[in-house]
Design a protein around this motif. Structure first.
Motif, PDB file in Angstrom:
ATOM      1  N   SER A 135       9.929 108.104  22.431  1.00  0.00           N
ATOM      2  CA  SER A 135      10.193 109.288  21.610  1.00  0.00           C
ATOM      3  C   SER A 135       9.457 109.127  20.298  1.00  0.00           C
ATOM      4  O   SER A 135       8.983 108.036  19.963  1.00  0.00           O
ATOM      5  CB  SER A 135      11.702 109.468  21.365  1.00  0.00           C
ATOM      6  N   ASN A 136       9.355 110.213  19.553  1.00  0.00           N
ATOM      7  CA  ASN A 136       8.630 110.165  18.273  1.00  0.00           C
ATOM      8  C   ASN A 136       9.327 111.049  17.243  1.00  0.00           C
ATOM      9  O   ASN A 136       8.710 111.858  16.565  1.00  0.00           O
ATOM     10  CB  ASN A 136       7.179 110.602  18.463  1.00  0.00           C
ATOM     11  N   PHE A 137      10.643 110.894  17.135  1.00  0.00           N
ATOM     12  CA  PHE A 137      11.400 111.686  16.170  1.00  0.00           C
ATOM     13  C   PHE A 137      10.976 111.379  14.730  1.00  0.00           C
ATOM     14  O   PHE A 137      11.066 112.226  13.856  1.00  0.00           O
ATOM     15  CB  PHE A 137      12.900 111.422  16.329  1.00  0.00           C
ATOM     16  N   ALA A 138      10.506 110.163  14.473  1.00  0.00           N
ATOM     17  CA  ALA A 138      10.102 109.769  13.119  1.00  0.00           C
ATOM     18  C   ALA A 138       8.733 110.307  12.745  1.00  0.00           C
ATOM     19  O   ALA A 138       8.319 110.178  11.590  1.00  0.00           O
ATOM     20  CB  ALA A 138      10.113 108.248  12.991  1.00  0.00           C
ATOM     21  N   GLY A 139       8.032 110.895  13.680  1.00  0.00           N
ATOM     22  CA  GLY A 139       6.718 111.453  13.379  1.00  0.00           C
ATOM     23  C   GLY A 139       5.663 110.402  13.087  1.00  0.00           C
ATOM     24  O   GLY A 139       4.705 110.656  12.351  1.00  0.00           O
ATOM     25  N   GLY A 140       5.828 109.212  13.655  1.00  0.00           N
ATOM     26  CA  GLY A 140       4.813 108.179  13.516  1.00  0.00           C
ATOM     27  C   GLY A 140       4.904 107.358  12.253  1.00  0.00           C
ATOM     28  O   GLY A 140       3.996 106.558  11.976  1.00  0.00           O
ATOM     29  N   VAL A 174       7.710 119.927   2.874  1.00  0.00           N
ATOM     30  CA  VAL A 174       7.010 119.062   3.823  1.00  0.00           C
ATOM     31  C   VAL A 174       8.043 118.264   4.608  1.00  0.00           C
ATOM     32  O   VAL A 174       9.042 117.802   4.051  1.00  0.00           O
ATOM     33  CB  VAL A 174       6.041 118.099   3.097  1.00  0.00           C
ATOM     34  N   GLU A 175       7.796 118.071   5.902  1.00  0.00           N
ATOM     35  CA  GLU A 175       8.671 117.283   6.761  1.00  0.00           C
ATOM     36  C   GLU A 175       7.838 116.294   7.575  1.00  0.00           C
ATOM     37  O   GLU A 175       6.674 116.553   7.876  1.00  0.00           O
ATOM     38  CB  GLU A 175       9.420 118.179   7.751  1.00  0.00           C
ATOM     39  N   CYS A 176       8.465 115.176   7.950  1.00  0.00           N
ATOM     40  CA  CYS A 176       7.863 114.217   8.871  1.00  0.00           C
ATOM     41  C   CYS A 176       8.667 114.228  10.168  1.00  0.00           C
ATOM     42  O   CYS A 176       9.902 114.199  10.126  1.00  0.00           O
ATOM     43  CB  CYS A 176       7.866 112.814   8.282  1.00  0.00           C
ATOM     44  N   GLY A 177       7.992 114.255  11.296  1.00  0.00           N
ATOM     45  CA  GLY A 177       8.695 114.258  12.576  1.00  0.00           C
ATOM     46  C   GLY A 177       9.629 115.447  12.688  1.00  0.00           C
ATOM     47  O   GLY A 177       9.235 116.585  12.439  1.00  0.00           O
ATOM     48  N   LEU A 178      10.893 115.193  13.033  1.00  0.00           N
ATOM     49  CA  LEU A 178      11.870 116.283  13.120  1.00  0.00           C
ATOM     50  C   LEU A 178      12.364 116.739  11.757  1.00  0.00           C
ATOM     51  O   LEU A 178      13.078 117.726  11.656  1.00  0.00           O
ATOM     52  CB  LEU A 178      13.061 115.864  13.980  1.00  0.00           C
ATOM     53  N   GLY A 179      12.018 116.010  10.714  1.00  0.00           N
ATOM     54  CA  GLY A 179      12.294 116.454   9.362  1.00  0.00           C
ATOM     55  C   GLY A 179      13.744 116.788   9.101  1.00  0.00           C
ATOM     56  O   GLY A 179      14.652 116.006   9.388  1.00  0.00           O
ATOM     57  N   LEU A 230       3.280 105.263   2.830  1.00  0.00           N
ATOM     58  CA  LEU A 230       2.340 106.269   3.324  1.00  0.00           C
ATOM     59  C   LEU A 230       2.980 107.641   3.456  1.00  0.00           C
ATOM     60  O   LEU A 230       2.333 108.661   3.200  1.00  0.00           O
ATOM     61  CB  LEU A 230       1.767 105.817   4.671  1.00  0.00           C
ATOM     62  N   ASP A 231       4.264 107.698   3.842  1.00  0.00           N
ATOM     63  CA  ASP A 231       4.907 109.005   3.981  1.00  0.00           C
ATOM     64  C   ASP A 231       4.971 109.725   2.640  1.00  0.00           C
ATOM     65  O   ASP A 231       4.751 110.939   2.562  1.00  0.00           O
ATOM     66  CB  ASP A 231       6.300 108.893   4.614  1.00  0.00           C
ATOM     67  N   GLY A 232       5.234 108.983   1.558  1.00  0.00           N
ATOM     68  CA  GLY A 232       5.242 109.594   0.229  1.00  0.00           C
ATOM     69  C   GLY A 232       3.868 110.083  -0.186  1.00  0.00           C
ATOM     70  O   GLY A 232       3.732 111.162  -0.775  1.00  0.00           O
ATOM     71  N   GLN A 233       2.830 109.313   0.113  1.00  0.00           N
ATOM     72  CA  GLN A 233       1.475 109.714  -0.236  1.00  0.00           C
ATOM     73  C   GLN A 233       1.049 110.956   0.543  1.00  0.00           C
ATOM     74  O   GLN A 233       0.416 111.867  -0.005  1.00  0.00           O
ATOM     75  CB  GLN A 233       0.501 108.561   0.030  1.00  0.00           C
ATOM     76  N   THR A 249       2.644 103.458   9.279  1.00  0.00           N
ATOM     77  CA  THR A 249       2.433 104.009  10.613  1.00  0.00           C
ATOM     78  C   THR A 249       3.014 103.044  11.636  1.00  0.00           C
ATOM     79  O   THR A 249       2.987 101.826  11.454  1.00  0.00           O
ATOM     80  CB  THR A 249       0.936 104.222  10.898  1.00  0.00           C
ATOM     81  N   ASN A 250       3.564 103.592  12.722  1.00  0.00           N
ATOM     82  CA  ASN A 250       4.163 102.741  13.753  1.00  0.00           C
ATOM     83  C   ASN A 250       3.421 102.824  15.082  1.00  0.00           C
ATOM     84  O   ASN A 250       3.913 102.347  16.109  1.00  0.00           O
ATOM     85  CB  ASN A 250       5.643 103.080  13.944  1.00  0.00           C
ATOM     86  N   GLY A 251       2.227 103.429  15.070  1.00  0.00           N
ATOM     87  CA  GLY A 251       1.422 103.511  16.277  1.00  0.00           C
ATOM     88  C   GLY A 251       1.575 104.798  17.052  1.00  0.00           C
ATOM     89  O   GLY A 251       0.777 105.086  17.951  1.00  0.00           O
ATOM     90  N   MET A 252       2.591 105.577  16.725  1.00  0.00           N
ATOM     91  CA  MET A 252       2.780 106.874  17.362  1.00  0.00           C
ATOM     92  C   MET A 252       1.986 107.929  16.595  1.00  0.00           C
ATOM     93  O   MET A 252       1.591 107.708  15.442  1.00  0.00           O
ATOM     94  CB  MET A 252       4.263 107.239  17.377  1.00  0.00           C
ATOM     95  N   PRO A 253       1.744 109.099  17.209  1.00  0.00           N
ATOM     96  CA  PRO A 253       1.034 110.159  16.482  1.00  0.00           C
ATOM     97  C   PRO A 253       1.761 110.556  15.201  1.00  0.00           C
ATOM     98  O   PRO A 253       2.990 110.663  15.177  1.00  0.00           O
ATOM     99  CB  PRO A 253       1.021 111.317  17.482  1.00  0.00           C
ATOM    100  N   LEU A 254       1.020 110.726  14.147  1.00  0.00           N
ATOM    101  CA  LEU A 254       1.564 111.233  12.887  1.00  0.00           C
ATOM    102  C   LEU A 254       1.804 112.726  13.049  1.00  0.00           C
ATOM    103  O   LEU A 254       0.878 113.483  13.379  1.00  0.00           O
ATOM    104  CB  LEU A 254       0.572 110.976  11.755  1.00  0.00           C
TER     105      LEU A 254
END
Length: 401
Positions: free
Chosen positions: A301-306, A269-274, A252-255, A312-317
């Motif tokens: 914490s949500n450093f991975a950006g969800g 483009v970055e995810c989380g703290l990128g 999903l992160d690639g998409q 998805t891991n349940g945290m906010p994207l």
């Protein structure tokens, strides 16, 4: 995408933009007003060009909806271009009107002009610039409004806000999340920031930064220049397990990254703290897993950006994108005439000075496409009630795991 098929058509100064989305289940309530609200958001922002004064975008639903609900058949939308009356011969489909306006032959650095002409053998850059123009994104936003309406049925909300324009503003705002109370009620905090951003002329919810951004845009206007920036886009209410780890093209992160990178002028483009993840030790950056009988598995914490392992891991994207300054310059840069091969100043087309605010709204539409497809891939359903039943069964399973 596996379940949704989405396409757009139309040129910047053509008669209209059209779009089709196929795969939305039957029974989803949708009205043109919902779509038009999103189109209005896209047209706002300090530094937008004269085109926004001409176009007051309104979508017309041509098919796929009856009496306010989807039919499971393709949904076709149309947005008329008001400026068409000035381009009826210049953008005519009739061969008899060929040559009615002069060709554009001076390529703009940073635009699709030269590469597009070389690729397709055109001697008139207008054949490229009309479709490569960000005007096309109006239809993406319209189709994205359908997907956002679909996602809302599952309690999923999407929003965005600008964090930097030129040198004004912050690098990112996860630190601000902590100042607002960490991850406690973070979903509502993010939604509130997006709503507040809609009241800002630069779509920045932080007033001091917003004023600095306005000043930076005004300086660019005075210079006859353009300016880019950074925005954050998010989705809250996502369940665990959208996407997949088993194949590279299902992650999903690639998409999501591809969807956002497809927006004109987006260059990163970055995810989380990128990129900031590279500057710290891993022991301080992995989102540690906790459990309670009340909430089940959770994170502090949500450093991975969800996103973990392509799912998805349940945290906010949380994603962030960098929009470069718009290539079209009021004071043209040096270039070459593609026909005579002589040095010339690049052509000037009416354009924005800054469109970062608009870009953030477009990014909302793009992640809505991907997330709606992911929901349908996992939960299926020929009608919206069936999809919701499958979704609720999955939530029950997660609680009982």
């Amino acid at each position: 995408m596996d379940r949704l098929k989405i396409s757009t058509a139309g040129e910047s100064h053509g008669k209209a933009l059209t779009g089709i989305i196929e795969g939305i289940p039957a029974g989803l309530p949708i009205e043109a007003d919902t779509i038009n609200t999103q189109l209005h958001r896209r047209q706002q922002g300090h530094g937008r060009g004269g085109r926004m004064k001409i176009e007051q975008d309104q979508a017309e639903i041509l098919s796929g909806v009856r009496w306010g609900k989807t039919l499971a058949s393709p949904i076709a939308l149309k947005i008329d271009n008001r400026d068409w009356e000035n381009w009826q011969k210049g953008m005519s489909s009739l061969g008899q009107n060929e040559g009615s306006i002069p060709p554009v032959t001076r390529a703009r650095p940073g635009h699709a002009d030269l590469a597009g002409c070389l690729k397709h053998g055109f001697r008139d850059i207008r054949n490229v610039l009309e479709r490569s123009s960000a005007r096309e994104t109006a239809m993406r936003v319209a189709l994205g409004a359908v997907c956002k309406t679909f996602l809302a049925q599952f309690g999923i909300s999407i929003g965005s806000f600008v964090v930097r324009t030129g040198g004004a503003g912050q690098r990112y705002y996860q630190s601000a999340m902590n100042e607002l109370g960490g991850l406690k009620d973070i979903g509502n905090q993010l939604i509130a920031l997006s709503v507040k951003a809609d009241q800002s002329p630069v779509r920045c919810p932080f007033e001091e930064d917003a004023q600095s951004m306005i000043e930076a845009i005004d300086e660019a206007i005075e210079r006859g220049d353009t300016i880019g920036g950074v925005f954050e886009v998010f989705a809250v209410g996502l369940p665990v397990g959208l996407g997949s780890h088993v194949q590279w093209d299902k992650r999903l992160d690639g998409q999501l990254a591809q969807a956002i990178m497809s927006i004109q002028a987006v260059k990163g483009v970055e995810c989380g703290l990128g990129f900031d993840l590279s500057q710290r030790f891993g022991s301080r950056l992995m989102d540690e897993i906790l459990y309670s009988d009340e909430t089940g598995f959770y994170r502090q914490s949500n450093f991975a950006g969800g996103l973990e392992g392509g799912m998805t891991n349940g945290m906010p994207l949380l994603m962030r994108a960098i929009m470069k300054p718009i290539p079209t310059q009021r004071k043209p840069l040096n270039s070459i005439d593609i026909v005579t091969k002589q040095p010339k100043e690049a052509a000037y087309e009416r354009s924005d000075v800054c469109a970062v605010a608009a870009c953030s709204v477009i990014a909302e539409a793009m992640i809505a496409f991907v997330l709606a497809d992911a929901i349908l891939c996992k939960f299926g359903g020929d009608c919206i009630d069936e999809t919701i039943r499958n979704y609720n069964n999955y939530l029950t399973y997660l609680k009982e795991f």
